[in-house]
Design an enzyme around this catalytic site. Structure first.
Site, PDB file in Angstrom:
ATOM      1  N   GLY A 129      14.084 -53.407   5.281  1.00 46.51           N
ATOM      2  CA  GLY A 129      13.436 -52.128   4.984  1.00 46.51           C
ATOM      3  C   GLY A 129      13.994 -51.458   3.736  1.00 46.51           C
ATOM      4  N   ASP A 130      13.325 -50.437   3.310  1.00 45.78           N
ATOM      5  CA  ASP A 130      13.777 -49.543   2.232  1.00 45.78           C
ATOM      6  C   ASP A 130      12.906 -48.289   2.386  1.00 45.78           C
ATOM      7  OD1 ASP A 130      15.505 -49.448  -0.380  1.00 45.78           O
ATOM      8  OD2 ASP A 130      13.564 -48.736  -1.058  1.00 45.78           O
ATOM      9  N   LYS A 182      17.918 -61.717  -0.877  1.00 44.01           N
ATOM     10  CA  LYS A 182      18.006 -60.741   0.213  1.00 44.01           C
ATOM     11  C   LYS A 182      17.862 -59.355  -0.394  1.00 44.01           C
ATOM     12  CE  LYS A 182      19.103 -59.357   4.407  1.00 44.01           C
ATOM     13  NZ  LYS A 182      17.752 -58.748   4.494  1.00 44.01           N
ATOM     14  N   GLN A 185      20.787 -55.181  -6.571  1.00 45.16           N
ATOM     15  CA  GLN A 185      20.994 -55.862  -5.288  1.00 45.16           C
ATOM     16  C   GLN A 185      21.850 -57.119  -5.449  1.00 45.16           C
ATOM     17  OE1 GLN A 185      18.888 -54.458  -2.526  1.00 45.16           O
ATOM     18  NE2 GLN A 185      20.470 -55.405  -1.300  1.00 45.16           N
ATOM     19  N   LYS A 243      14.071 -58.088  -4.108  1.00 49.53           N
ATOM     20  CA  LYS A 243      13.502 -56.791  -3.705  1.00 49.53           C
ATOM     21  C   LYS A 243      11.992 -56.924  -3.746  1.00 49.53           C
ATOM     22  CE  LYS A 243      14.749 -52.651  -2.502  1.00 49.53           C
ATOM     23  NZ  LYS A 243      15.932 -52.158  -1.772  1.00 49.53           N
ATOM     24  N   LYS A 262      25.391 -55.869  -5.537  1.00 52.46           N
ATOM     25  CA  LYS A 262      25.713 -55.247  -4.249  1.00 52.46           C
ATOM     26  C   LYS A 262      25.956 -56.325  -3.192  1.00 52.46           C
ATOM     27  CE  LYS A 262      22.859 -52.119  -3.151  1.00 52.46           C
ATOM     28  NZ  LYS A 262      21.911 -51.128  -2.643  1.00 52.46           N
TER      29      LYS A 262
HETATM   30  P1  NDP Z   1      13.399 -43.448   3.957  1.00 47.52           P
HETATM   31  O1  NDP Z   1      12.003 -43.771   3.646  1.00 47.52           O
HETATM   32  O2  NDP Z   1      13.884 -43.544   5.357  1.00 47.52           O
HETATM   33  O3  NDP Z   1      13.746 -41.967   3.443  1.00 47.52           O
HETATM   34  C1  NDP Z   1      13.611 -41.598   2.116  1.00 47.52           C
HETATM   35  C2  NDP Z   1      13.915 -40.110   1.995  1.00 47.52           C
HETATM   36  O4  NDP Z   1      13.938 -39.752   0.623  1.00 47.52           O
HETATM   37  C3  NDP Z   1      12.853 -39.245   2.644  1.00 47.52           C
HETATM   38  O5  NDP Z   1      13.431 -38.052   3.089  1.00 47.52           O
HETATM   39  C4  NDP Z   1      11.895 -38.991   1.474  1.00 47.52           C
HETATM   40  O6  NDP Z   1      11.116 -37.832   1.636  1.00 47.52           O
HETATM   41  C5  NDP Z   1      12.867 -38.844   0.344  1.00 47.52           C
HETATM   42  N1  NDP Z   1      12.213 -39.216  -0.929  1.00 47.52           N
HETATM   43  C6  NDP Z   1      11.547 -40.361  -1.220  1.00 47.52           C
HETATM   44  N2  NDP Z   1      11.067 -40.340  -2.477  1.00 47.52           N
HETATM   45  C7  NDP Z   1      11.443 -39.156  -2.985  1.00 47.52           C
HETATM   46  C8  NDP Z   1      11.238 -38.535  -4.221  1.00 47.52           C
HETATM   47  N3  NDP Z   1      10.548 -39.143  -5.206  1.00 47.52           N
HETATM   48  N4  NDP Z   1      11.789 -37.305  -4.390  1.00 47.52           N
HETATM   49  C9  NDP Z   1      12.505 -36.713  -3.402  1.00 47.52           C
HETATM   50  N5  NDP Z   1      12.704 -37.257  -2.201  1.00 47.52           N
HETATM   51  C10 NDP Z   1      12.181 -38.448  -1.996  1.00 47.52           C
HETATM   52  O7  NDP Z   1      14.282 -44.368   2.987  1.00 47.52           O
HETATM   53  P2  NDP Z   1      15.825 -44.759   3.097  1.00 47.52           P
HETATM   54  O8  NDP Z   1      16.588 -43.653   3.686  1.00 47.52           O
HETATM   55  O9  NDP Z   1      15.883 -46.094   3.712  1.00 47.52           O
HETATM   56  O10 NDP Z   1      16.194 -44.937   1.564  1.00 47.52           O
HETATM   57  C11 NDP Z   1      16.707 -43.873   0.757  1.00 47.52           C
HETATM   58  C12 NDP Z   1      17.424 -44.448  -0.437  1.00 47.52           C
HETATM   59  O11 NDP Z   1      18.499 -45.282   0.012  1.00 47.52           O
HETATM   60  C13 NDP Z   1      16.587 -45.327  -1.364  1.00 47.52           C
HETATM   61  O12 NDP Z   1      17.054 -45.178  -2.691  1.00 47.52           O
HETATM   62  C14 NDP Z   1      16.906 -46.733  -0.876  1.00 47.52           C
HETATM   63  O13 NDP Z   1      16.668 -47.707  -1.881  1.00 47.52           O
HETATM   64  C15 NDP Z   1      18.381 -46.578  -0.575  1.00 47.52           C
HETATM   65  N6  NDP Z   1      18.963 -47.576   0.323  1.00 47.52           N
HETATM   66  C16 NDP Z   1      18.449 -47.755   1.593  1.00 47.52           C
HETATM   67  C17 NDP Z   1      19.046 -48.662   2.439  1.00 47.52           C
HETATM   68  C18 NDP Z   1      18.622 -48.810   3.855  1.00 47.52           C
HETATM   69  O14 NDP Z   1      19.313 -49.513   4.613  1.00 47.52           O
HETATM   70  N7  NDP Z   1      17.547 -48.176   4.312  1.00 47.52           N
HETATM   71  C19 NDP Z   1      20.158 -49.526   1.989  1.00 47.52           C
HETATM   72  C20 NDP Z   1      20.654 -49.196   0.677  1.00 47.52           C
HETATM   73  C21 NDP Z   1      20.040 -48.279  -0.105  1.00 47.52           C
HETATM   74  P3  NDP Z   1       9.610 -37.936   2.208  1.00 47.52           P
HETATM   75  O15 NDP Z   1       9.756 -38.072   3.686  1.00 47.52           O
HETATM   76  O16 NDP Z   1       8.980 -36.671   1.766  1.00 47.52           O
HETATM   77  O17 NDP Z   1       8.993 -39.140   1.564  1.00 47.52           O
END
Ligand code: NDP
Length: 445
Positions: A164-165, A89, A110, A125, A113
């Site tokens: 998603g991620d 997962k 993961q 992943k 977690k």
């Molecule tokens: P989204 O795609 O919804 O958002 C990602 C955000 O981070 C955007 O604002 C993006 O900006 C920014 N971003 C991405 N890459 C970079 C970078 N290299 N430098 C600076 N900013 C960056 O993703 P999530 O919110 O889902 O995920 C964010 C983090 O949380 C990740 O590390 C993910 O693995 C982790 N996570 C997510 C979960 C989930 O349920 N969604 C669960 C647990 C962890 P821009 O729009 O410009 O790309």
């Protein structure tokens, strides 16, 4: 040389070009010494060597046709890391930086977690170096359909359940699910999580990672005699995790003064207006700099790193890996920040974590603090199996209980091994114990 050093050296030799994977493995392995001391039988069973080696990695070609009729080709991956306690997962990430090192680090994290959530899910992943940014809806759909055409033969509700991620939200999950259903000719809701409510999604899933982060943070603060209310916070990112972390932070009485995207960050000393952010990011898929057009008193700055120079009490990195390095950590400390709580996966470098330790910063590591997302995905799977839907209140209440339990398990693990309260050790040990027990029970597989 200790058993752990031996295992890590071998890993370095065999994966020398996988810097993110080695970083995650190093942090995890070197906090497991107390467990290894208690269980010398793990060495004979090659337990750590097996733990750091994925059970299976699938890589594949993803050809698709862009709006100009030109054929594009991306790389697709699924890392099926560990199924000791349940089906694989973990999310799918679509971002140009995706490679095996990043997916292996995410997969390894993961495993622990998912174990911490107390639910029966293994670790995996996947993703692609496809960049959804700037693509039309039709292009994203064609890409998702091609990606799933290959992936569908490797997943299943009892086999591997992606979600998603970064770059994969409700829209992408919808296209992926539609293609899975068409190819398999069956409606198996539990094969993907993060679905929309109309076809098997769970109320509360969208908010779960961000809300869970705040529930965890509150527990950590209470445990350390501090209050959550009245603090100033900086939240990096403006995606799913960042938006709902900000929403719950605001509800808990925290003032969030900055958010970012991969181009730059905004500073709003009055507290970020989340409705404006949601409109820009969720509705229009725009850029964060548009915020200052709607809120002229706020300021926009180019570049991501500067966000950590803003004075705050609590930092919530919610964008991506290694976004806080040693230098940014030093600046946070100098400006009086007392807690760093990770919404993103591995947003702090190992050097930054050392800075937190030296300065007694309260630190909530990702694998514990952001586990609310996958925990609620597991609740979505449960609802799919039961063929019913729980109310939003029920889901959020369960999420809240899970986050309280995760914090307690991490704190208890430290106490059991006679280690001072340190959630990096606590999370790694508490997560590992269950997986290790299950792996030992299942023999050499
Ligand atoms: P989204 O795609 O919804 O958002 C990602 C955000 O981070 C955007 O604002 C993006 O900006 C920014 N971003 C991405 N890459 C970079 C970078 N290299 N430098 C600076 N900013 C960056 O993703 P999530 O919110 O889902 O995920 C964010 C983090 O949380 C990740 O590390 C993910 O693995 C982790 N996570 C997510 C979960 C989930 O349920 N969604 C669960 C647990 C962890 P821009 O729009 O410009 O790309």
């Amino acid at each position: 040389m200790t058993y752990i050093e031996e295992v890590f050296q071998k890993l370095e030799r065999e994966n020398s070009n996988e810097k993110e994977f080695l970083q995650a493995a190093k942090e995890i392995l070197f906090s497991l010494q107390p467990v290894i001391d208690k269980h010398p039988e793990y060495q004979k069973a090659g337990l750590l060597e097996r733990f750091v080696e994925p059970e299976r990695i699938i890589t594949f070609r993803v050809p698709w046709v862009d709006d100009n009729g030109k054929v594009q080709v991306n790389k697709g991956y699924r890392v099926q890391f560990n199924s000791a306690i349940g089906p694989y997962k973990g999310g799918l990430r679509f971002h140009p930086t995706v490679n095996l090192s990043i997916l292996k680090f995410l997969g390894l994290e993961q495993i622990l977690k998912n174990s911490l959530t107390t639910l029966p899910i293994g670790g995996g992943k996947g993703g692609s170096n496809f960049d959804p940014k700037g693509k039309s809806d039709a292009e994203v759909m064609r890409f998702c359909q091609s990606f799933m055409t290959e992936l569908c033969r490797h997943i299943g509700q009892d086999v591997d359940v992606p979600a998603g991620d970064i770059g994969v939200g409700g829209r992408e999950i919808g296209y992926l699910f539609g293609q899975y259903k068409r190819l398999r000719d069956e409606f198996t809701a539990g094969v993907l999580t993060g679905k929309a409510l109309t076809y098997g999604g769970s109320l509360g899933r969208k908010e779960a990672t961000g809300y869970g982060l705040l529930f965890f943070t509150k527990e950590m603060l209470i445990h350390n005699g501090r209050s959550i209310e009245g603090n100033i916070a900086v939240v990096s990112g403006s995606g799913n995790v960042a938006i709902y972390a900000t929403e719950m932070a605001t509800q808990m009485g925290i003032k969030v003064v900055a958010m970012s995207d991969s181009n730059g960050y905004i500073y709003d000393e009055n507290g970020v207006n989340l409705d404006v952010i949601k409109d820009i990011k969720e509705v229009k898929r725009g850029r964060i700099k548009e915020y200052v057009e709607k809120v002229p008193t706020a300021k926009y700055y180019e570049g991501c790193k500067g966000i950590w120079t803003i004075k705050c009490d609590i930092a919530f990195p919610c964008a991506t890996q290694n976004e806080i390095d040693e230098e940014s950590a030093e600046i946070l400390v100098k400006n009086g920040c007392f807690a760093v709580c990770e919404g993103a996966n591995m947003p702090s470098t190992l050097e930054a974590i050392e800075v937190y330790r030296k300065n007694k910063i309260l630190f909530a590591p990702a694998k514990a603090a952001n586990a609310g997302g996958v925990a609620t995905s597991a609740l979505e799977m449960t609802q799919n199996s039961l063929r019913l839907s729980w109310s939003r209140e029920e889901v959020i209440e369960k999420l809240h209980e899970i986050m309280i339990a995760i914090h307690k398990n991490c704190a208890d693990a430290c106490a059991r091994y006679g280690i001072a309260y340190d959630l990096v050790f606590g999370a790694n040990i508490a997560g590992f114990e269950k997986v290790a027990d299950a792996m030992m029970a299942q023999g050499i597989v």
